[in-house]
Motif scaffolding. Structure first.
Motif, PDB file in Angstrom:
ATOM      1  N   UNK A   1     -23.929 -40.840 -41.746  1.00  0.00           N
ATOM      2  CA  UNK A   1     -24.385 -41.109 -40.456  1.00  0.00           C
ATOM      3  C   UNK A   1     -23.726 -41.187 -39.314  1.00  0.00           C
ATOM      4  N   UNK A   2     -24.485 -41.183 -38.023  1.00  0.00           N
ATOM      5  CA  UNK A   2     -23.614 -41.132 -36.957  1.00  0.00           C
ATOM      6  C   UNK A   2     -22.640 -42.143 -36.724  1.00  0.00           C
ATOM      7  N   UNK A   3     -21.380 -41.544 -36.142  1.00  0.00           N
ATOM      8  CA  UNK A   3     -20.227 -42.434 -35.857  1.00  0.00           C
ATOM      9  C   UNK A   3     -20.626 -43.516 -34.849  1.00  0.00           C
ATOM     10  N   UNK A   4     -19.976 -44.590 -34.983  1.00  0.00           N
ATOM     11  CA  UNK A   4     -20.056 -45.895 -33.872  1.00  0.00           C
ATOM     12  C   UNK A   4     -21.155 -46.747 -34.481  1.00  0.00           C
ATOM     13  N   UNK A   5     -21.682 -46.500 -35.628  1.00  0.00           N
ATOM     14  CA  UNK A   5     -23.140 -47.456 -35.806  1.00  0.00           C
ATOM     15  C   UNK A   5     -22.941 -48.963 -35.935  1.00  0.00           C
ATOM     16  N   UNK A   6     -23.742 -49.813 -35.868  1.00  0.00           N
ATOM     17  CA  UNK A   6     -23.621 -51.236 -35.817  1.00  0.00           C
ATOM     18  C   UNK A   6     -22.891 -51.550 -37.433  1.00  0.00           C
TER      19      UNK A   6
ATOM     20  N   UNK B   1     -16.076 -50.893 -29.003  1.00  0.00           N
ATOM     21  CA  UNK B   1     -16.023 -50.146 -27.563  1.00  0.00           C
ATOM     22  C   UNK B   1     -16.549 -49.107 -27.570  1.00  0.00           C
ATOM     23  N   UNK B   2     -16.076 -48.236 -28.356  1.00  0.00           N
ATOM     24  CA  UNK B   2     -16.582 -46.636 -28.610  1.00  0.00           C
ATOM     25  C   UNK B   2     -18.107 -46.685 -28.420  1.00  0.00           C
ATOM     26  N   UNK B   3     -18.949 -47.615 -29.227  1.00  0.00           N
ATOM     27  CA  UNK B   3     -20.370 -47.689 -29.229  1.00  0.00           C
ATOM     28  C   UNK B   3     -20.801 -48.096 -28.088  1.00  0.00           C
ATOM     29  N   UNK B   4     -20.135 -49.089 -27.295  1.00  0.00           N
ATOM     30  CA  UNK B   4     -20.686 -49.336 -25.897  1.00  0.00           C
ATOM     31  C   UNK B   4     -20.393 -48.312 -24.759  1.00  0.00           C
ATOM     32  N   UNK B   5     -19.292 -47.413 -25.160  1.00  0.00           N
ATOM     33  CA  UNK B   5     -19.047 -46.239 -24.010  1.00  0.00           C
ATOM     34  C   UNK B   5     -20.204 -45.241 -24.393  1.00  0.00           C
ATOM     35  N   UNK B   6     -20.352 -44.958 -25.662  1.00  0.00           N
ATOM     36  CA  UNK B   6     -21.446 -44.090 -25.897  1.00  0.00           C
ATOM     37  C   UNK B   6     -22.776 -44.261 -25.804  1.00  0.00           C
ATOM     38  N   UNK B   7     -23.139 -45.453 -25.630  1.00  0.00           N
ATOM     39  CA  UNK B   7     -24.434 -46.001 -25.415  1.00  0.00           C
ATOM     40  C   UNK B   7     -24.485 -45.826 -23.692  1.00  0.00           C
ATOM     41  N   UNK B   8     -23.418 -46.415 -22.959  1.00  0.00           N
ATOM     42  CA  UNK B   8     -23.564 -46.221 -21.636  1.00  0.00           C
ATOM     43  C   UNK B   8     -23.645 -44.714 -21.218  1.00  0.00           C
TER      44      UNK B   8
END
Length: 151
Positions: free
Chosen positions: A68-73, A139-146
């Motif tokens: 799956x994609x990285x930084x998933x929930x 934190x990486x998921x938040x930065x990726x979503x932003x």
């Protein structure tokens, strides 16, 4: 495999309650059945099942990282769960060892290996590392979503 054999041996213990051979095989002294002994057996089974479950969670994390994609929930929650499981199992195993030494009357302590890779301190550090890694993934998921929103 060793965990499975240990659980199997513990499960056969009630069928041979006063077997000297089984006591020698499991490495415990010969004993009579008491509530404390039964509680130790049940807690040993729970500890082993917790160890097996932590291996299962680790396998699911590895599969998720590749498929799956990285930084998933799921990855964030699984890393945090794995870290908490490791710390909980180390503390529970330490308490189990203390109580079993008290019940079986062992006065000597096995010794604490602080600077070895099989020590409890290293296992707790590993659990803390997984918890920190989950924080980094969050934190990486938040930065990726932003970043996805700005593009």
């Amino acid at each position: 495999m060793a965990v499975g054999l240990n659980i199997t041996g513990i499960l056969f213990l009630p069928f041979f309650p006063e077997s000297q051979f089984l006591a020698d095989l499991l490495g415990v002294p010969f004993f009579k059945w008491e509530f404390a002994i039964v509680a130790l057996i049940i807690s040993s089974i729970v500890l082993h099942l917790g160890f097996i479950y932590s291996l299962y969670v680790f396998k699911k994390i590895i599969v998720s990282l590749f498929k799956s994609p990285l930084f998933s929930h799921f990855q964030i929650l699984s890393l945090k769960l794995l870290g908490q499981l490791i710390i909980l199992l180390v503390v529970a195993k330490s308490l189990f060892n203390i109580f079993s030494d008290m019940i079986f009357g062992k006065s000597e302590l096995a010794g604490i290996h602080i600077f070895s890779f099989d020590s409890k301190l290293m296992a707790i550090c590993l659990g803390l590392f997984f918890i920190y890694l989950s924080y980094v993934f969050k934190k990486a998921k938040e930065l990726k979503d932003e970043n996805d929103l700005t593009v």
